[in-house]
Write a protein that holds these residues in place. Structure first.
Motif, PDB file in Angstrom:
ATOM      1  N   ALA A  92       0.711  -1.027  -0.036  1.00 23.82           N
ATOM      2  CA  ALA A  92      -0.024  -0.074  -0.094  1.00 23.82           C
ATOM      3  C   ALA A  92       1.095   1.258  -0.007  1.00 23.82           C
ATOM      4  CB  ALA A  92      -1.069  -0.624   1.147  1.00 23.82           C
ATOM      5  N   ASP A  93       0.919   1.914  -1.377  1.00 19.96           N
ATOM      6  CA  ASP A  93       1.639   3.472  -1.449  1.00 19.96           C
ATOM      7  C   ASP A  93       1.504   4.164  -0.575  1.00 19.96           C
ATOM      8  OD1 ASP A  93       3.257   1.624  -2.280  1.00 19.96           O
ATOM      9  OD2 ASP A  93       2.991   1.351  -5.066  1.00 19.96           O
ATOM     10  N   TRP A  94      -0.454   4.660  -0.707  1.00 17.92           N
ATOM     11  CA  TRP A  94      -1.294   5.606   0.173  1.00 17.92           C
ATOM     12  C   TRP A  94      -0.489   5.781   1.657  1.00 17.92           C
ATOM     13  CZ3 TRP A  94      -7.167   6.144   0.052  1.00 17.92           C
ATOM     14  CH2 TRP A  94      -7.544   7.465   0.420  1.00 17.92           C
ATOM     15  N   LYS A  95      -0.276   7.302   1.271  1.00 17.21           N
ATOM     16  CA  LYS A  95       0.159   7.625   3.244  1.00 17.21           C
ATOM     17  C   LYS A  95      -0.473   6.990   4.019  1.00 17.21           C
ATOM     18  CE  LYS A  95       1.947  11.799   5.051  1.00 17.21           C
ATOM     19  NZ  LYS A  95       1.963  13.066   5.236  1.00 17.21           N
ATOM     20  N   ASN A  96      -0.299   6.555   5.801  1.00 13.85           N
ATOM     21  CA  ASN A  96      -1.028   6.360   6.373  1.00 13.85           C
ATOM     22  C   ASN A  96      -1.444   4.905   6.193  1.00 13.85           C
ATOM     23  OD1 ASN A  96       0.700   8.212   8.373  1.00 13.85           O
ATOM     24  ND2 ASN A  96      -0.973   9.256   6.788  1.00 13.85           N
ATOM     25  N   THR A  97      -0.770   3.900   5.794  1.00 13.45           N
ATOM     26  CA  THR A  97      -2.141   2.887   5.499  1.00 13.45           C
ATOM     27  C   THR A  97      -0.744   1.348   6.220  1.00 13.45           C
ATOM     28  OG1 THR A  97      -2.628   3.075   3.052  1.00 13.45           O
ATOM     29  CG2 THR A  97      -3.004   0.647   3.299  1.00 13.45           C
ATOM     30  N   THR A  98      -2.539   0.637   6.649  1.00 17.32           N
ATOM     31  CA  THR A  98      -1.988  -0.672   7.025  1.00 17.32           C
ATOM     32  C   THR A  98      -3.161  -1.481   6.147  1.00 17.32           C
ATOM     33  OG1 THR A  98      -1.446  -0.115   9.410  1.00 17.32           O
ATOM     34  CG2 THR A  98      -2.360  -1.933   8.993  1.00 17.32           C
ATOM     35  N   ILE A  99      -3.124  -2.710   5.753  1.00 12.00           N
ATOM     36  CA  ILE A  99      -3.622  -3.733   5.737  1.00 12.00           C
ATOM     37  C   ILE A  99      -3.606  -4.671   6.262  1.00 12.00           C
ATOM     38  CG2 ILE A  99      -3.129  -5.189   3.567  1.00 12.00           C
ATOM     39  CD1 ILE A  99      -1.230  -3.607   1.765  1.00 12.00           C
ATOM     40  N   THR A 100      -4.099  -5.708   6.529  1.00  9.52           N
ATOM     41  CA  THR A 100      -5.652  -6.239   7.374  1.00  9.52           C
ATOM     42  C   THR A 100      -5.926  -7.599   6.208  1.00  9.52           C
ATOM     43  OG1 THR A 100      -6.712  -7.376   9.219  1.00  9.52           O
ATOM     44  CG2 THR A 100      -7.916  -5.766   6.974  1.00  9.52           C
ATOM     45  N   LYS A 101      -5.603  -8.676   6.579  1.00  6.52           N
ATOM     46  CA  LYS A 101      -6.390  -9.634   5.597  1.00  6.52           C
ATOM     47  C   LYS A 101      -7.786  -9.881   6.142  1.00  6.52           C
ATOM     48  CE  LYS A 101      -2.347 -11.393   3.208  1.00  6.52           C
ATOM     49  NZ  LYS A 101      -2.553 -10.930   1.874  1.00  6.52           N
ATOM     50  N   ASP A 102      -7.720  -9.055   7.146  1.00 10.46           N
ATOM     51  CA  ASP A 102      -9.215  -9.857   8.622  1.00 10.46           C
ATOM     52  C   ASP A 102      -9.841  -8.728   8.738  1.00 10.46           C
ATOM     53  OD1 ASP A 102     -11.181 -11.124  10.274  1.00 10.46           O
ATOM     54  OD2 ASP A 102      -9.521 -11.716  11.856  1.00 10.46           O
ATOM     55  N   ALA A 103     -10.624  -7.984   8.154  1.00 14.91           N
ATOM     56  CA  ALA A 103     -11.264  -7.435   8.049  1.00 14.91           C
ATOM     57  C   ALA A 103     -12.325  -7.574   8.882  1.00 14.91           C
ATOM     58  CB  ALA A 103     -11.983  -6.911   6.668  1.00 14.91           C
ATOM     59  N   VAL A 104     -12.900  -8.223   9.191  1.00 16.89           N
ATOM     60  CA  VAL A 104     -13.858  -8.299  10.131  1.00 16.89           C
ATOM     61  C   VAL A 104     -13.075  -8.198  11.777  1.00 16.89           C
ATOM     62  CG1 VAL A 104     -15.776  -9.477  11.517  1.00 16.89           C
ATOM     63  CG2 VAL A 104     -15.807  -9.727   9.321  1.00 16.89           C
ATOM     64  N   GLY A 105     -12.334  -9.006  11.542  1.00 16.65           N
ATOM     65  CA  GLY A 105     -11.550  -9.425  13.115  1.00 16.65           C
ATOM     66  C   GLY A 105     -11.058  -7.918  13.811  1.00 16.65           C
ATOM     67  N   GLU A 106      -9.919  -7.298  12.447  1.00 13.32           N
ATOM     68  CA  GLU A 106      -9.571  -6.264  12.312  1.00 13.32           C
ATOM     69  C   GLU A 106     -10.040  -5.065  13.048  1.00 13.32           C
ATOM     70  OE1 GLU A 106      -5.702  -3.844  13.021  1.00 13.32           O
ATOM     71  OE2 GLU A 106      -5.988  -6.146  13.189  1.00 13.32           O
ATOM     72  N   VAL A 107     -11.223  -4.233  12.644  1.00 10.87           N
ATOM     73  CA  VAL A 107     -12.172  -3.468  12.697  1.00 10.87           C
ATOM     74  C   VAL A 107     -12.541  -4.231  14.351  1.00 10.87           C
ATOM     75  CG1 VAL A 107     -14.450  -1.977  12.199  1.00 10.87           C
ATOM     76  CG2 VAL A 107     -12.425  -2.660  10.497  1.00 10.87           C
ATOM     77  N   SER A 108     -12.864  -4.819  14.386  1.00  9.54           N
ATOM     78  CA  SER A 108     -13.476  -5.585  15.775  1.00  9.54           C
ATOM     79  C   SER A 108     -13.074  -4.761  16.558  1.00  9.54           C
ATOM     80  CB  SER A 108     -14.159  -6.789  15.883  1.00  9.54           C
ATOM     81  OG  SER A 108     -15.001  -6.936  14.999  1.00  9.54           O
ATOM     82  N   LYS A 109     -11.590  -4.927  16.406  1.00  6.34           N
ATOM     83  CA  LYS A 109     -10.088  -4.558  17.586  1.00  6.34           C
ATOM     84  C   LYS A 109     -10.074  -3.226  17.111  1.00  6.34           C
ATOM     85  CE  LYS A 109      -6.243  -4.943  16.859  1.00  6.34           C
ATOM     86  NZ  LYS A 109      -4.781  -5.327  16.407  1.00  6.34           N
ATOM     87  N   LEU A 110     -10.045  -3.078  16.888  1.00  2.30           N
ATOM     88  CA  LEU A 110     -10.209  -1.448  16.525  1.00  2.30           C
ATOM     89  C   LEU A 110     -11.078  -0.604  16.863  1.00  2.30           C
ATOM     90  CD1 LEU A 110      -8.355  -0.993  13.201  1.00  2.30           C
ATOM     91  CD2 LEU A 110      -7.110  -0.426  15.253  1.00  2.30           C
ATOM     92  N   LYS A 111     -12.176  -0.716  16.436  1.00  3.74           N
ATOM     93  CA  LYS A 111     -13.395   0.064  17.706  1.00  3.74           C
ATOM     94  C   LYS A 111     -13.268  -0.295  18.410  1.00  3.74           C
ATOM     95  CE  LYS A 111     -18.078  -1.103  15.810  1.00  3.74           C
ATOM     96  NZ  LYS A 111     -18.833  -0.910  16.087  1.00  3.74           N
ATOM     97  N   LYS A 112     -12.331  -0.916  19.309  1.00  2.00           N
ATOM     98  CA  LYS A 112     -12.496  -0.252  20.441  1.00  2.00           C
ATOM     99  C   LYS A 112     -11.052   0.198  21.227  1.00  2.00           C
ATOM    100  CE  LYS A 112     -14.390  -5.500  21.250  1.00  2.00           C
ATOM    101  NZ  LYS A 112     -13.907  -6.981  21.045  1.00  2.00           N
ATOM    102  N   GLU A 113     -10.216   0.244  20.693  1.00  6.23           N
ATOM    103  CA  GLU A 113      -9.049   1.233  20.872  1.00  6.23           C
ATOM    104  C   GLU A 113      -9.318   2.578  20.314  1.00  6.23           C
ATOM    105  OE1 GLU A 113      -6.106  -0.238  18.194  1.00  6.23           O
ATOM    106  OE2 GLU A 113      -6.209  -2.638  19.477  1.00  6.23           O
ATOM    107  N   GLY A 114      -9.555   3.048  20.065  1.00  2.00           N
ATOM    108  CA  GLY A 114      -9.866   5.096  19.360  1.00  2.00           C
ATOM    109  C   GLY A 114     -11.548   5.627  20.168  1.00  2.00           C
ATOM    110  N   SER A 115     -11.485   6.234  20.073  1.00  2.79           N
ATOM    111  CA  SER A 115     -12.537   7.110  20.094  1.00  2.79           C
ATOM    112  C   SER A 115     -13.069   8.450  18.740  1.00  2.79           C
ATOM    113  CB  SER A 115     -12.647   8.628  21.176  1.00  2.79           C
ATOM    114  OG  SER A 115     -11.409   9.039  21.347  1.00  2.79           O
ATOM    115  N   GLY A 116     -12.291   8.420  18.309  1.00  2.00           N
ATOM    116  CA  GLY A 116     -12.803   8.869  16.824  1.00  2.00           C
ATOM    117  C   GLY A 116     -13.792   8.321  16.240  1.00  2.00           C
ATOM    118  N   ASP A 117     -14.887   8.871  14.578  1.00  2.00           N
ATOM    119  CA  ASP A 117     -14.903   7.751  13.765  1.00  2.00           C
ATOM    120  C   ASP A 117     -14.123   7.050  12.048  1.00  2.00           C
ATOM    121  OD1 ASP A 117     -17.443   8.869  15.441  1.00  2.00           O
ATOM    122  OD2 ASP A 117     -17.529  10.280  13.900  1.00  2.00           O
ATOM    123  N   MET A 118     -14.652   5.943  12.554  1.00  2.00           N
ATOM    124  CA  MET A 118     -13.796   5.159  11.582  1.00  2.00           C
ATOM    125  C   MET A 118     -14.710   4.944   9.951  1.00  2.00           C
ATOM    126  SD  MET A 118     -11.664   1.731  13.245  1.00  2.00           S
ATOM    127  CE  MET A 118     -13.700   0.960  12.543  1.00  2.00           C
TER     128      MET A 118
END
Length: 183
Positions: A92-118
């Motif tokens: 992923a060449d676009w600045k500030n990008t992370t790649i995940t193969k497990d979209a549902v698992g990763e987003v479930s985890k990320l929802k618990k970690e921050g306070s802004g909107d995804m």
């Protein structure tokens, strides 16, 4: 806790893309100062953008070389952290990008970690996966006043039956209407 929000523009007959990939010409019907301000408000509340592979690639191509008149929107699109959900994307060449193969698992985890909107922009197939997993906290859909007759529907077969509550309606002077729903 972060909220996962779907943002999409669709035609009155439910298409979010024309017959060809990236045929979004109907977006021009609703674009104007009001939608630009709404977009900036959303981006200011965001601390992450989430894309499927095809949408990620298209957005990266557009926003990394966006016209000067895209100004502040382009700045947010390029600076915000991005999650590219793909089992095939290798880099992923676009600045500030992370790649995940497990979209549902990763987003479930990320929802618990921050306070802004995804925000999930476009990404119909990915959105279907998130809908099946019950991950969306809000749906923001702008209806463009046009019947395309052909193209790619946003909501695919197989999404679960889910009642939604309308929490906001925002008509635009261009004839579009932004509808905001929560489960």
């Amino acid at each position: 806790m972060r909220k996962l929000i779907m943002w999409n523009v669709i035609t009155l007959d439910g298409y979010f893309e024309g017959e060809k990939n990236w045929d979004l010409s109907f977006h021009g019907l609703i674009w104007g100062k009001e939608l630009e301000e709404f977009s900036l408000t959303q981006l200011r509340s965001a601390d992450m953008l989430v894309f499927g592979a095809k949408t990620y690639q298209g957005m990266a191509d557009y926003w990394t070389s966006a016209p000067e008149d895209e100004g502040e929107v382009a700045k947010f699109m390029n600076e915000l952290p991005k999650l590219a959900c793909s089992t095939t994307l290798m880099n992923a060449d676009w600045k500030n990008t992370t790649i995940t193969k497990d979209a549902v698992g990763e987003v479930s985890k990320l929802k618990k970690e921050g306070s802004g909107d995804m925000f999930v922009f476009g990404s119909g197939i990915l959105s279907g996966s998130f809908m099946k997993a019950g991950l969306f906290d809000e749906y923001r859909i702008c209806i463009a006043p046009i019947f395309l007759g052909k193209g790619r529907h946003l909501f695919l077969d197989g999404i679960p039956n889910q009642e939604l509550k309308l929490i906001e309606t925002k008509p635009l002077s261009t004839g579009g209407v932004i509808l905001t729903y929560i489960p």
